[in-house]
Scaffold this active site. Structure first.
Site, PDB file in Angstrom:
ATOM      1  N   ALA A   1      -8.105   7.072  -6.757  1.00  0.00           N
ATOM      2  CA  ALA A   1      -9.488   7.541  -6.642  1.00  0.00           C
ATOM      3  C   ALA A   1      -9.902   7.646  -5.182  1.00  0.00           C
ATOM      4  O   ALA A   1     -10.583   8.595  -4.775  1.00  0.00           O
ATOM      5  CB  ALA A   1     -10.430   6.591  -7.395  1.00  0.00           C
ATOM      6  N   GLU A   2      -9.486   6.690  -4.381  1.00  0.00           N
ATOM      7  CA  GLU A   2      -9.855   6.718  -2.968  1.00  0.00           C
ATOM      8  C   GLU A   2      -9.258   7.933  -2.256  1.00  0.00           C
ATOM      9  O   GLU A   2      -9.930   8.638  -1.518  1.00  0.00           O
ATOM     10  CB  GLU A   2      -9.393   5.431  -2.284  1.00  0.00           C
ATOM     11  CG  GLU A   2     -10.266   4.225  -2.640  1.00  0.00           C
ATOM     12  CD  GLU A   2      -9.538   2.890  -2.505  1.00  0.00           C
ATOM     13  OE1 GLU A   2     -10.119   1.876  -2.914  1.00  0.00           O
ATOM     14  OE2 GLU A   2      -8.406   2.886  -1.997  1.00  0.00           O
ATOM     15  N   GLN A   3      -7.987   8.176  -2.517  1.00  0.00           N
ATOM     16  CA  GLN A   3      -7.340   9.298  -1.851  1.00  0.00           C
ATOM     17  C   GLN A   3      -7.945  10.624  -2.313  1.00  0.00           C
ATOM     18  O   GLN A   3      -8.108  11.555  -1.532  1.00  0.00           O
ATOM     19  CB  GLN A   3      -5.825   9.253  -2.098  1.00  0.00           C
ATOM     20  CG  GLN A   3      -5.189   7.992  -1.491  1.00  0.00           C
ATOM     21  CD  GLN A   3      -3.717   8.193  -1.146  1.00  0.00           C
ATOM     22  OE1 GLN A   3      -3.187   9.293  -1.242  1.00  0.00           O
ATOM     23  NE2 GLN A   3      -3.061   7.115  -0.708  1.00  0.00           N
TER      24      GLN A   3
ATOM     25  N   SER B   1      -6.355   3.207  -5.651  1.00  0.00           N
ATOM     26  CA  SER B   1      -5.794   4.020  -4.560  1.00  0.00           C
ATOM     27  C   SER B   1      -5.928   5.503  -4.852  1.00  0.00           C
ATOM     28  O   SER B   1      -6.271   6.310  -3.987  1.00  0.00           O
ATOM     29  CB  SER B   1      -4.309   3.684  -4.355  1.00  0.00           C
ATOM     30  OG  SER B   1      -4.170   2.589  -3.488  1.00  0.00           O
TER      31      SER B   1
ATOM     32  N   HIS C   1       0.831  -1.213   0.000  1.00  0.00           N
ATOM     33  CA  HIS C   1       0.000   0.000   0.000  1.00  0.00           C
ATOM     34  C   HIS C   1       0.862   1.258   0.000  1.00  0.00           C
ATOM     35  O   HIS C   1       1.931   1.279   0.580  1.00  0.00           O
ATOM     36  CB  HIS C   1      -0.925   0.002   1.221  1.00  0.00           C
ATOM     37  CG  HIS C   1      -2.074  -0.946   1.059  1.00  0.00           C
ATOM     38  ND1 HIS C   1      -1.937  -2.315   1.188  1.00  0.00           N
ATOM     39  CD2 HIS C   1      -3.376  -0.737   0.753  1.00  0.00           C
ATOM     40  CE1 HIS C   1      -3.104  -2.904   0.995  1.00  0.00           C
ATOM     41  NE2 HIS C   1      -3.995  -1.974   0.720  1.00  0.00           N
ATOM     42  N   PRO C   2       0.354   2.310  -0.622  1.00  0.00           N
ATOM     43  CA  PRO C   2       1.094   3.575  -0.681  1.00  0.00           C
ATOM     44  C   PRO C   2       0.937   4.335   0.637  1.00  0.00           C
ATOM     45  O   PRO C   2       0.045   4.055   1.430  1.00  0.00           O
ATOM     46  CB  PRO C   2       0.391   4.327  -1.802  1.00  0.00           C
ATOM     47  CG  PRO C   2      -1.029   3.874  -1.714  1.00  0.00           C
ATOM     48  CD  PRO C   2      -0.959   2.418  -1.307  1.00  0.00           C
TER      49      PRO C   2
ATOM     50  N   VAL D   1      -9.805   5.233   3.596  1.00  0.00           N
ATOM     51  CA  VAL D   1     -10.065   6.673   3.564  1.00  0.00           C
ATOM     52  C   VAL D   1     -11.495   7.027   3.188  1.00  0.00           C
ATOM     53  O   VAL D   1     -11.998   8.075   3.578  1.00  0.00           O
ATOM     54  CB  VAL D   1      -9.097   7.421   2.620  1.00  0.00           C
ATOM     55  CG1 VAL D   1      -7.672   7.322   3.138  1.00  0.00           C
ATOM     56  CG2 VAL D   1      -9.205   6.910   1.208  1.00  0.00           C
TER      57      VAL D   1
END
Lengths: 294, 294, 294, 294
Positions: free
Chosen positions: A88-90, A86, A69-70, A125
């Site tokens: 899009a989620e952030q 990731s 994961h980032p 998130v």
């Protein structure tokens, strides 16, 4: 992108794994483990098979999953590329539009966390606001590594559930959606209050507050769509604001000048992203009440 | 500075006129006219004698009285000197601490008014906030000169009443004081809510909002002193804010995390500076209500 | 009958004892014991001296004091004569107007109590309604004799406090008075509701309910006198009823036919006879709210 | 008894008329007139055809239709036989169980009405309580015959609509059903109040009140079925009563003794039998609120 569960049940194993390769970030082995258990009666059964595969994997595999994961809000990583999921989620929580102060706070959090545990801080998130992520970080930093591995895996599963919900169509649904709704009742006339302008703002201690929904009440005093729906309601503090002065003025109700009540702000917090939170307003030109409804 | 009415009733005419020379700005002739009617049964009778003198004076005298008043928020006049009374009044509403935008708005208002009518815009500033003064100006500018002379004299009499109230002690009182009060009732425990931090903020469209009172509720759920009392409650918009999250947390009441209710802001307007406005809060961790009480 | 404390402080011992002979029923020895401690700084000190005399008396004296009291609602004793004080007290709670069913219930209670303990059941009736006396009896009957002697003496002291309060005038007051008040706020117009007819009824499980107060709200939405004041508010269940239909009809407020709200009954219980219980009503033609206020 | 509209659209004319002969009391001619207009797109179109036939009929026919109706609550007619429909309707409102006082009141009303107009008093009883029928009678008696013929025909059409709704199944529905619902929200715990016993009583000035529904709130604080639904909600006055004392006692919430709130009665009136009336309760052990909701 949405694929039918029935298609996934009957396609080749390769196609199945390809389709679900990033449900768990950069970890197609989870889909591979689940592939052999097909067909699934529903998306709930598919998700259970995937999380069971994670639970039964050796510790090293889970650690590798975590490390896949980032960092949150890491500009270097953003430049070099996250998975589309990731990214899009952030973006959804506004991590791509942080103020400098916020960005610094996230950087400090990430660095402190990674320095202590050796792996990145992970949180789902979509269930959070910027403020609640920073508070979550503060709460988790004092934990030991074992507890944090458990918490990280639990958060990864929450991320996976939301990704699966957006990728696979099934008659059953994963319980990942919450709802925030309101209702305005005009107790001066004994009727639902129609035509009231409503604004929902996410409040923030650190950065700027931002408006997340605008609506006007319909003839039933409700909004046509929930203020937030079809997704988790992010944990955080909100202001729901109602333009009741304009409403009563438009109905020729006798009022003081300036009107005793004009814009009514209700401040409340969301703590259960998958729940249904109903925040109604009972109002006259001289009084109002609200409560956590259902 | 406070003088007994009985002393004023029995001193020499000169002493009387000197004492009350600036009740009407730079216009000792009003006190002179009233001096001959002594003794006064009360401050109400004294005030009536002075306003009657103004009413019966020729138009030119009234115009001169109007012109004896300074422009609001005029920096040049402030440098060259206002009466102590005018200066204190303008400071009370914050006219000595205007932002540049506010100062510009006042300057434009004053100039437009003086250009149209030939005399200064007069308002009893102790009954107003900065926003309500600007709104008052906007409403009055379209009037004709005759109406504005009447309004100006009425405002001058309001100013005079407040000056007289601060200058003369009498058993009767002029009806120039209002009151803003609150009361917090904890309907979760069925008792007054003690120890709740309260903050009263004057809201402003143009300039910065500013806190005008802070208090903590006593064992009766009230504040020991009214939030505003012993003076007019300035016309304007306010936020009254209550720290109920801390209160319930301190009583070990089960709550969500973050607490559904934490800081509760009530927004309302004051329209009657001499009235008693009571804004109570009925509250549980999950609901609240307010109303214009008495 | 009201005597000044200062007179009692300076009269002869005989006069003092005669004046206070029946503060404790048929037991002038209590007054005698207190006489030597004169002068008293206040009625509180006098009462403390008398109760201390009771506390320090030998058990036999206290038992004799208990036995000097009549049975509640005993028709034979009423015929043969109670002290004027006892008679007035029993009448106040309606024990002279019992229905047959109520009378039987009291008789059964008295007989069972006397059969078990050998002394009469004593309760300070001015603090009770008929229903709460019967409930008190049911609670006390299972106790042992020692506990009941203590409880009986405590009730006798409560009776004595009320008799003393009615016999002796002093600057200080014994804390024997409670208060029941109301307030009607019309949140449709944002003003106190004047002219509303109010009725307070004592509810009863056993006998007939009876109206104990009627009033009309004044211009402040309150009643000129408390609904109950200057005496204990009897423990029991009550209905407070408000004629809001007539009120709104008289103000030409649009309503449904028949009006949604007409007579509003609020049912509540009193548990603390010496406390201040405030039961307000916030009302529009379409909504209302109440709460235990202060 | 329920027949499908499609069957009625395609059966013989005789069968059609027989099926709908008593939709209008003893007046098969109305069905006959409508038969020729088949097929009907829905029950709404069928009803419109029947009422149009009544409207277009000569005055004598309408008078005969009126005279085909029985007197309300007439014992002689009941013995000799009403149509099954009339009998069921009169029983639904309790006209078969009148007290002597009520029966006398109905008799006086009927006689006075018939004496003045020469035809029976007709009202759609399913939309009424006993009290509202008597009030309706009092209002209509002063009218002239022409107005009363119109009103009688309108009431006959309301009766017919309800009979048709019970006789014919169609995808569309006639708007003849109302609903009365409630909801209990526990604002002490911020959750719906489950397990609260509720009782709905029809209040009466003249005769005895009678309980018309009992229910217990479910986990959502609502009743599984509306308190009244699937039929008109009779015009009249009601008490909705909630056993909140038992509820809070069962949750170990600290309360006074006796509990401040135990059984909460809400009194309200129904004025729109076809509407949806929602009467919720927001409650803590120390406060409650209600309002006409939607």
């Amino acid at each position: 992108m949405l694929q039918k569960l029935s298609d996934l049940n009957h396609c080749s194993k390769d196609e199945f794994v390809t389709a679900l390769a990033n449900i768990f970030e950069h970890s197609p082995w989870v889909a591979e483990a689940a592939a052999g258990l097909r067909p699934f009666a529903g998306i709930g059964a598919l998700f259970a098979a995937m999380t069971t595969a994670v639970d039964r994997a050796p510790d090293e595999a889970r650690l590798k999953l975590i490390n896949a994961h980032p960092d949150l809000a890491n500009k270097t990583q953003r430049a070099s590329g996250l998975t589309a999921e990731s990214s899009a989620e952030q973006d959804s929580v506004g991590l791509d539009r942080l103020s400098d102060a916020e960005f610094d706070a996230f950087e400090r959090a990430n660095s402190a966390y990674r320095a202590k545990f050796g792996f990145p801080y992970i949180v789902c998130v979509r269930r959070h606001t910027r403020d609640s992520i920073l508070r979550d970080f503060e709460r988790r930093l004092p934990n030991d590594a074992k507890a944090e591995m458990r918490t990280s895996v639990a958060e990864i599963c929450r991320i996976a559930a939301l990704r699966l919900d957006q990728s696979v169509a099934s008659e059953d649904r994963l319980p990942v959606h919450g709802r925030l709704s309101t209702h305005v009742l005009d107790t001066h006339s004994g009727k639902p209050a129609a035509g009231i302008s409503i604004e929902l703002t996410e409040l923030s201690d650190l950065g700027a507050s931002r408006v997340v929904a605008r609506a006007t009440t319909n003839s039933d005093g409700r909004t046509d769509q929930p203020l937030i729906g079809g997704r988790p309601v992010p944990i955080g503090r909100y202001e729901l604001s109602f333009r009741v002065g304009d409403y009563f003025a438009g109905r020729d109700v006798p009022m003081s000048d300036p009107p005793f009540l004009d814009r009514i702000p209700l401040h409340f917090a969301v703590s259960d992203p998958e729940g249904h939170l109903h925040v109604p307003l009972l109002v006259t030109p001289w009084s109002y009440a609200t409560y956590r409804g259902s």
